[in-house]
Enzyme design. Structure first.
Site, PDB file in Angstrom:
ATOM      1  N   GLY A 139      -8.225  29.919 -22.694  1.00 59.37           N
ATOM      2  CA  GLY A 139      -7.548  28.703 -22.266  1.00 59.37           C
ATOM      3  C   GLY A 139      -6.057  28.928 -22.096  1.00 59.37           C
ATOM      4  N   GLY A 190      -3.439  33.390 -25.456  1.00 61.23           N
ATOM      5  CA  GLY A 190      -3.097  34.775 -25.759  1.00 61.23           C
ATOM      6  C   GLY A 190      -3.782  35.768 -24.835  1.00 61.23           C
ATOM      7  CE  LYS A 191      -5.474  32.634 -19.257  1.00 62.25           C
ATOM      8  NZ  LYS A 191      -4.525  31.746 -19.971  1.00 62.25           N
ATOM      9  CB  SER A 192      -1.011  36.908 -20.352  1.00 59.24           C
ATOM     10  OG  SER A 192      -1.487  36.146 -19.263  1.00 59.24           O
ATOM     11  CG  HIS A 216       4.077  34.713 -17.660  1.00 65.04           C
ATOM     12  ND1 HIS A 216       3.188  35.325 -18.507  1.00 65.04           N
ATOM     13  CD2 HIS A 216       3.728  33.404 -17.643  1.00 65.04           C
ATOM     14  CE1 HIS A 216       2.341  34.433 -18.980  1.00 65.04           C
ATOM     15  NE2 HIS A 216       2.652  33.251 -18.484  1.00 65.04           N
ATOM     16  NE  ARG A 270       4.127  40.821 -16.083  1.00 63.01           N
ATOM     17  CZ  ARG A 270       4.001  39.628 -15.515  1.00 63.01           C
ATOM     18  NH1 ARG A 270       3.229  38.719 -16.070  1.00 63.01           N
ATOM     19  NH2 ARG A 270       4.623  39.347 -14.392  1.00 63.01           N
ATOM     20  CD  GLU A 309       6.180  37.965  -7.050  1.00 61.65           C
ATOM     21  OE1 GLU A 309       6.135  37.159  -6.092  1.00 61.65           O
ATOM     22  OE2 GLU A 309       7.084  37.995  -7.881  1.00 61.65           O
TER      23      GLU A 309
END
Length: 198
Positions: free
Chosen positions: A13, A17-19, A57, A61, A72
């Site tokens: 969701g 924490g998926k990224s 982000h 990163r 991109e």
């Protein structure tokens, strides 16, 4: 015969924490030089808030994984996946949710992009599935799991939720591992029931 390159689908969701999990997988991959990694970013800044989110982000990163190249790609995901895949290069797609949203409801700032109907969306998902099969190196796909809440009232939102659920199932069949991230914790999902029973 060489083992097939890993294919990992990371679901979760918003703010699960998926990224960050994908970044952990990148760090593990890069710990054995001379490997490379590239992030295919699908986000488009449709408003000021989204632009800030993308910038945050990117900055995070760059600080955590400066060796991770970023490209991109917008809607051009299937071709980009094949183009950047190499046996020594991990390709990370972050994220499938935004890619699908651009097909079904592109932001006005993206210019005169066509809204794809359900059949066209299905064809693009098939193209992505074919690109995944054609990829020669490891791939990590990141996507939001949006189908675990109340069924939305709006027609487009319901269609998006259904289309994304079908996409996840289609792509998961090609994965060596599917993970669900909840509150920063990683759950490795078991194989499909029919795979367990055979």
């Amino acid at each position: 015969m060489a083992a097939a390159a890993p294919r990992i689908l990371v679901l979760g969701g918003a703010r699960s924490g998926k990224s960050r999990r994908a970044e952990q997988l990148v760090a593990e991959w890069l710990s054995r030089p001379p490997r490379r990694a590239v992030l295919l970013a699908t986000a488009v800044a449709g408003d000021a808030g989204m632009a800030q989110r993308i910038a945050r982000h990117q900055a995070d990163r760059a600080q955590r994984l400066p060796q991770l190249a970023c490209v991109e790609v917008g809607r051009d995901l299937p071709d980009a996946l094949v183009r950047h895949s190499q046996p020594d290069a991990l390709v990370v797609v972050d994220c499938l949710t935004l890619w699908l949203a651009q097909l079904m409801a592109p932001p006005q700032t993206a210019g005169a992009l066509d809204v794809l109907d359900p059949a066209q969306c299905a064809a693009e998902i098939d193209r992505l599935s074919a690109a995944l099969r054609a990829a020669t190196g490891p791939v990590v796909l990141v996507s939001n799991e949006v189908g675990m809440g109340v069924t939305p009232l709006g027609e487009l939102t319901r269609e998006f939720m259904d289309t994304q659920g079908r996409m996840h199932q289609q792509l998961a069949r090609q994965m060596t591992r599917v993970e669900l991230v909840v509150a920063g914790r990683v759950l490795v999902l078991p194989p499909r029931a029919e795979e367990v029973l055979t």
